[in-house]
Design an enzyme around this catalytic site. Sequence first.
Site, PDB file in Angstrom:
ATOM      1  N   TYR A  37       0.807  -1.222   0.000  1.00 59.04           N
ATOM      2  CA  TYR A  37       0.000   0.000   0.000  1.00 59.04           C
ATOM      3  C   TYR A  37       0.846   1.282   0.000  1.00 59.04           C
ATOM      4  O   TYR A  37       0.837   2.025  -0.962  1.00 59.04           O
ATOM      5  CB  TYR A  37      -0.946   0.007   1.210  1.00 59.04           C
ATOM      6  CG  TYR A  37      -1.938  -1.131   1.176  1.00 59.04           C
ATOM      7  CD1 TYR A  37      -2.985  -1.136   0.251  1.00 59.04           C
ATOM      8  CD2 TYR A  37      -1.812  -2.224   2.025  1.00 59.04           C
ATOM      9  CE1 TYR A  37      -3.879  -2.187   0.189  1.00 59.04           C
ATOM     10  CE2 TYR A  37      -2.710  -3.281   1.973  1.00 59.04           C
ATOM     11  CZ  TYR A  37      -3.743  -3.263   1.054  1.00 59.04           C
ATOM     12  OH  TYR A  37      -4.631  -4.299   0.990  1.00 59.04           O
ATOM     13  N   PRO A  45     -11.433  -0.180  -3.294  1.00 53.79           N
ATOM     14  CA  PRO A  45     -12.662  -0.786  -3.816  1.00 53.79           C
ATOM     15  C   PRO A  45     -13.869   0.144  -3.638  1.00 53.79           C
ATOM     16  O   PRO A  45     -13.842   1.084  -2.839  1.00 53.79           O
ATOM     17  CB  PRO A  45     -12.857  -2.026  -2.938  1.00 53.79           C
ATOM     18  CG  PRO A  45     -11.620  -2.162  -2.108  1.00 53.79           C
ATOM     19  CD  PRO A  45     -11.015  -0.785  -2.033  1.00 53.79           C
ATOM     20  N   HIS A  53      -7.818   1.298   0.956  1.00 54.95           N
ATOM     21  CA  HIS A  53      -7.661  -0.084   1.390  1.00 54.95           C
ATOM     22  C   HIS A  53      -6.599  -0.302   2.472  1.00 54.95           C
ATOM     23  O   HIS A  53      -6.620  -1.319   3.176  1.00 54.95           O
ATOM     24  CB  HIS A  53      -7.298  -0.902   0.138  1.00 54.95           C
ATOM     25  CG  HIS A  53      -7.699  -2.331   0.187  1.00 54.95           C
ATOM     26  ND1 HIS A  53      -7.633  -3.085   1.332  1.00 54.95           N
ATOM     27  CD2 HIS A  53      -8.153  -3.161  -0.775  1.00 54.95           C
ATOM     28  CE1 HIS A  53      -8.041  -4.316   1.057  1.00 54.95           C
ATOM     29  NE2 HIS A  53      -8.370  -4.387  -0.204  1.00 54.95           N
ATOM     30  N   SER A  76     -18.327 -26.774  -0.784  1.00 53.34           N
ATOM     31  CA  SER A  76     -18.090 -25.427  -0.253  1.00 53.34           C
ATOM     32  C   SER A  76     -18.541 -24.383  -1.278  1.00 53.34           C
ATOM     33  O   SER A  76     -18.051 -24.387  -2.417  1.00 53.34           O
ATOM     34  CB  SER A  76     -16.599 -25.261   0.029  1.00 53.34           C
ATOM     35  OG  SER A  76     -16.215 -23.921  -0.159  1.00 53.34           O
ATOM     36  N   PRO A  77     -19.446 -23.481  -0.895  1.00 51.10           N
ATOM     37  CA  PRO A  77     -19.900 -22.460  -1.854  1.00 51.10           C
ATOM     38  C   PRO A  77     -18.759 -21.586  -2.374  1.00 51.10           C
ATOM     39  O   PRO A  77     -18.691 -21.296  -3.572  1.00 51.10           O
ATOM     40  CB  PRO A  77     -20.899 -21.626  -1.041  1.00 51.10           C
ATOM     41  CG  PRO A  77     -21.375 -22.541   0.045  1.00 51.10           C
ATOM     42  CD  PRO A  77     -20.216 -23.442   0.364  1.00 51.10           C
ATOM     43  N   SER A  85      -8.408 -13.630  -1.879  1.00 49.40           N
ATOM     44  CA  SER A  85      -7.925 -13.280  -0.522  1.00 49.40           C
ATOM     45  C   SER A  85      -8.514 -14.223   0.503  1.00 49.40           C
ATOM     46  O   SER A  85      -9.717 -14.493   0.486  1.00 49.40           O
ATOM     47  CB  SER A  85      -8.320 -11.873  -0.088  1.00 49.40           C
ATOM     48  OG  SER A  85      -8.796 -11.113  -1.124  1.00 49.40           O
ATOM     49  N   THR A 129      -4.193 -10.833   5.159  1.00 56.89           N
ATOM     50  CA  THR A 129      -4.620 -11.849   4.187  1.00 56.89           C
ATOM     51  C   THR A 129      -3.466 -12.752   3.754  1.00 56.89           C
ATOM     52  O   THR A 129      -2.305 -12.416   3.929  1.00 56.89           O
ATOM     53  CB  THR A 129      -5.155 -11.199   2.892  1.00 56.89           C
ATOM     54  OG1 THR A 129      -4.132 -10.375   2.359  1.00 56.89           O
ATOM     55  CG2 THR A 129      -6.424 -10.421   3.126  1.00 56.89           C
ATOM     56  N   SER A 175     -12.199 -11.706  -4.545  1.00 53.63           N
ATOM     57  CA  SER A 175     -12.384 -11.966  -3.109  1.00 53.63           C
ATOM     58  C   SER A 175     -13.860 -12.064  -2.797  1.00 53.63           C
ATOM     59  O   SER A 175     -14.701 -11.466  -3.481  1.00 53.63           O
ATOM     60  CB  SER A 175     -11.719 -10.916  -2.230  1.00 53.63           C
ATOM     61  OG  SER A 175     -11.937  -9.654  -2.708  1.00 53.63           O
TER      62      SER A 175
HETATM   63  N1  COA Z   1     -20.935 -29.102   2.633  1.00 55.68           N
HETATM   64  C1  COA Z   1     -21.906 -28.335   3.151  1.00 55.68           C
HETATM   65  N2  COA Z   1     -21.688 -27.069   3.581  1.00 55.68           N
HETATM   66  C2  COA Z   1     -20.434 -26.562   3.439  1.00 55.68           C
HETATM   67  C3  COA Z   1     -19.382 -27.324   2.881  1.00 55.68           C
HETATM   68  C4  COA Z   1     -19.686 -28.652   2.465  1.00 55.68           C
HETATM   69  N3  COA Z   1     -18.737 -29.440   1.934  1.00 55.68           N
HETATM   70  N4  COA Z   1     -18.270 -26.562   2.870  1.00 55.68           N
HETATM   71  C5  COA Z   1     -18.608 -25.376   3.406  1.00 55.68           C
HETATM   72  N5  COA Z   1     -19.904 -25.370   3.762  1.00 55.68           N
HETATM   73  C6  COA Z   1     -20.659 -24.306   4.424  1.00 55.68           C
HETATM   74  C7  COA Z   1     -19.872 -23.725   5.588  1.00 55.68           C
HETATM   75  O1  COA Z   1     -20.091 -24.474   6.752  1.00 55.68           O
HETATM   76  C8  COA Z   1     -20.439 -22.337   5.670  1.00 55.68           C
HETATM   77  O2  COA Z   1     -21.701 -22.421   6.319  1.00 55.68           O
HETATM   78  P1  COA Z   1     -22.400 -21.129   6.998  1.00 55.68           P
HETATM   79  O3  COA Z   1     -22.867 -20.241   5.885  1.00 55.68           O
HETATM   80  O4  COA Z   1     -23.535 -21.748   7.736  1.00 55.68           O
HETATM   81  O5  COA Z   1     -21.368 -20.524   7.860  1.00 55.68           O
HETATM   82  C9  COA Z   1     -20.693 -21.973   4.236  1.00 55.68           C
HETATM   83  O6  COA Z   1     -20.790 -23.210   3.537  1.00 55.68           O
HETATM   84  C10 COA Z   1     -19.604 -21.140   3.613  1.00 55.68           C
HETATM   85  O7  COA Z   1     -18.374 -21.828   3.620  1.00 55.68           O
HETATM   86  P2  COA Z   1     -17.351 -21.730   2.397  1.00 55.68           P
HETATM   87  O8  COA Z   1     -18.086 -21.308   1.183  1.00 55.68           O
HETATM   88  O9  COA Z   1     -16.559 -22.982   2.333  1.00 55.68           O
HETATM   89  O10 COA Z   1     -16.373 -20.563   2.670  1.00 55.68           O
HETATM   90  P3  COA Z   1     -16.155 -19.553   3.842  1.00 55.68           P
HETATM   91  O11 COA Z   1     -17.383 -18.800   4.118  1.00 55.68           O
HETATM   92  O12 COA Z   1     -15.504 -20.307   4.931  1.00 55.68           O
HETATM   93  O13 COA Z   1     -15.143 -18.564   3.143  1.00 55.68           O
HETATM   94  C11 COA Z   1     -12.998 -17.679   2.627  1.00 55.68           C
HETATM   95  C12 COA Z   1     -13.867 -18.941   2.691  1.00 55.68           C
HETATM   96  C13 COA Z   1     -11.621 -18.078   2.149  1.00 55.68           C
HETATM   97  C14 COA Z   1     -13.595 -16.692   1.636  1.00 55.68           C
HETATM   98  C15 COA Z   1     -12.965 -17.038   4.040  1.00 55.68           C
HETATM   99  O14 COA Z   1     -12.349 -17.914   4.931  1.00 55.68           O
HETATM  100  C16 COA Z   1     -12.205 -15.757   4.077  1.00 55.68           C
HETATM  101  O15 COA Z   1     -10.988 -15.738   4.271  1.00 55.68           O
HETATM  102  N6  COA Z   1     -12.901 -14.601   3.903  1.00 55.68           N
HETATM  103  C17 COA Z   1     -12.299 -13.302   3.905  1.00 55.68           C
HETATM  104  C18 COA Z   1     -11.944 -12.902   2.503  1.00 55.68           C
HETATM  105  C19 COA Z   1     -11.403 -11.505   2.468  1.00 55.68           C
HETATM  106  O16 COA Z   1     -10.403 -11.209   3.072  1.00 55.68           O
HETATM  107  N7  COA Z   1     -12.097 -10.626   1.732  1.00 55.68           N
HETATM  108  C20 COA Z   1     -11.795  -9.242   1.689  1.00 55.68           C
HETATM  109  C21 COA Z   1     -10.673  -8.877   0.782  1.00 55.68           C
HETATM  110  S1  COA Z   1     -10.574  -7.142   0.604  1.00 55.68           S
END
Ligand code: COA
Length: 628
Positions: free
Chosen positions: A115, A128, A345, A430-431, A456, A467, A556
């Site tokens: 940054y 952003p 940011h 995982s979504p 990220s 991150t 992200s």
């Molecule tokens: N079966 C059923 N459900 C599942 C699953 C599976 N195999 N895998 C994941 N899920 C569920 C999780 O339990 C979670 O449930 P919830 O909504 O009830 O909490 C949901 O699906 C979402 O999980 P998932 O999609 O795997 O990802 P996450 O939400 O854990 O996100 C990252 C992953 C990497 C995006 C997150 O950890 C992160 O780091 N976020 C920050 C990103 C960031 O820094 N952004 C800003 C940049 S400026």
Amino acid sequence: MILSKQHLILNSKNSQLLSFLYKRRSAMSTSGVNKIFENSLKLPSLPVPTLTQTIDKYIKTVTPFLTESELKNTSRLLNEFSSAGGLGEKLQKLLVERAQNRENWLEEWWLNTSYLEYRDPVVIFSSPGLVFPFEEFKYEIDRLKYTAKLILAAVQYYLNIWNDKLPVDKMGKDPLDMNQYKKIFGTCRIPKPHRDTLEFNPNSKHIIIVKNNNYYRLDVLNETGDTPSLHELINQLTVIAEDSVDSSSPIGVLTADNRDNWSRAYEELIKDPTNEASVREIQNSLFLVALDKPMPVENDSRRSMASKQFIHGGGSKGNSANRWFDKTVQFIIGEDGTVGLTYEHSPSEGQPIAAMTDFLIDHIRNANASNLQATLKTAPKKLHFNINDAIQRYIQTANANIDKLASNLDMDSFQFTSFGKEFVKSQKLSPDSFIQIAMQYAFYRIHKTPGAHYESAATRKYIHGRTETIRSCSIESIAFSKTMLDSNKSVHDKITALREAIQSHKKYSIEAVNGFGVDRHLLGLKLIALENNVQLPELFEDKAYKLSGRMRISTSQVATKCDGFMCYAPLTPDGYGCCYNPRPCDINFGVSAFADHPDTSAKRFREALEDSLRDMRDVLVAGQPAKL
Ligand code: COA
């Protein structure tokens, strides 16, 4: 709220001072306030992965980009680097020593290299936009009412932060570092030659309103925590709106320029004591509120137009000067009900800003639920600027530069409505990984080549964590894309390849949020070499390093409950930006590309992404046993 009157400049030497200040504030509290920040300071330190962990993972991530002989060469370089007594061992030792002497070995390096030392403009290259749910304003008074509610909601949120009323963010069961929240309000970046600084003014009591490039200071708090009532604020905003019918000099456009240009203009600007006083008012404020004029007409959807408004403002004929881009948070309220924010940011990641957004939207919709002591009488004070010829020339340059940047940003932001994360969960996937692999597939189906892909991952499990990069392009993501495009492959083959790609991504994500990606460790090894005048290892000159780090897909997840989304520009001239908000039954995307690059188009990526998401759903559904 107990705060000492501090005015703090953060640079490389005193980032430790910041955490000391937070500790001190907590210690000063008699009622146990600020526990969440105290608890953040008890989190573990960011680990340094072992060389073997990083190299084993790295070689897999570079494989999609290399021919067999290039891969052999990279393997040889990595073996040499990590052999006993080799350069890698020496650098690793130095890095581990650094980590032992700091709360977070990366924090200061990251802030500076990503940054504050970065010289491109913050607009397009770093800041952003965040689009809020659209409003409809029939008359100007509707906009002013909304703005007043937004201001009071933001003040309430600021008070909640400092009065220890925020819930602690969690990842699974793990509490996350909450320190980024403290930097949302009262923070400003200051342009300097070579490396900017950050100033924190968390005791500030005023905000800035800007309309038609006219800046006004407005008090929103007093020493005893009183705020203006909604009625009082609407009255004062009306005064500002009536006073600012004519446009002033577009001084704010200077903040949109390259950081070296801006730092030179800044030196010139603040030579004049009137200008300096006005600039200080802006820098010291809690946040800025921009009342925008209509954006220049374009053939974009409302979501894409809003994305542009909050990323760059529409250029010199639009609202790019109706800003102060160094301010951490600028709320933007368009005449037509397009509302949102842009944020600088460097002090915070998107997720704390998104959490704040959900609070604001809830609060605005239930404005009567406010528990503020609404008795403060307030009045706007106009800020004055004297513009000499030299400043005028800087403004002309900044106008020309922002026009070039703004006209080159191609956006196609949209809501994907076919399904949301609930469908993906129902498939036991995982979504987030599903969406990432859809982007891989979209890129591959357009370009027929692997796309280096940045996602990220928050490392806020660790003290002052920011991150790590999830490298979403993998051997499995490419195998999956090829399988999907091969008409000879069966549904079963496709589902197998899909699950493997998603599982491989999920595995990397888990490692990344735990601090075991490859990018931050490699950066650490590089920077420790530079700091110690140690020769840079050859692996940093290798094709594998360059290709796998040239992130053509920059992404992200920034999740809000409300119908909002974040958006930003691509990282490379031939790349895409793609920020997304997966909600239960839909997914909001902010998609960008650069208009002048012949190989990319935001619309084409959007179409490929929608097709990819649907194709992936269809094969999963096709593979399900038929219900009787
Ligand atoms: N079966 C059923 N459900 C599942 C699953 C599976 N195999 N895998 C994941 N899920 C569920 C999780 O339990 C979670 O449930 P919830 O909504 O009830 O909490 C949901 O699906 C979402 O999980 P998932 O999609 O795997 O990802 P996450 O939400 O854990 O996100 C990252 C992953 C990497 C995006 C997150 O950890 C992160 O780091 N976020 C920050 C990103 C960031 O820094 N952004 C800003 C940049 S400026």
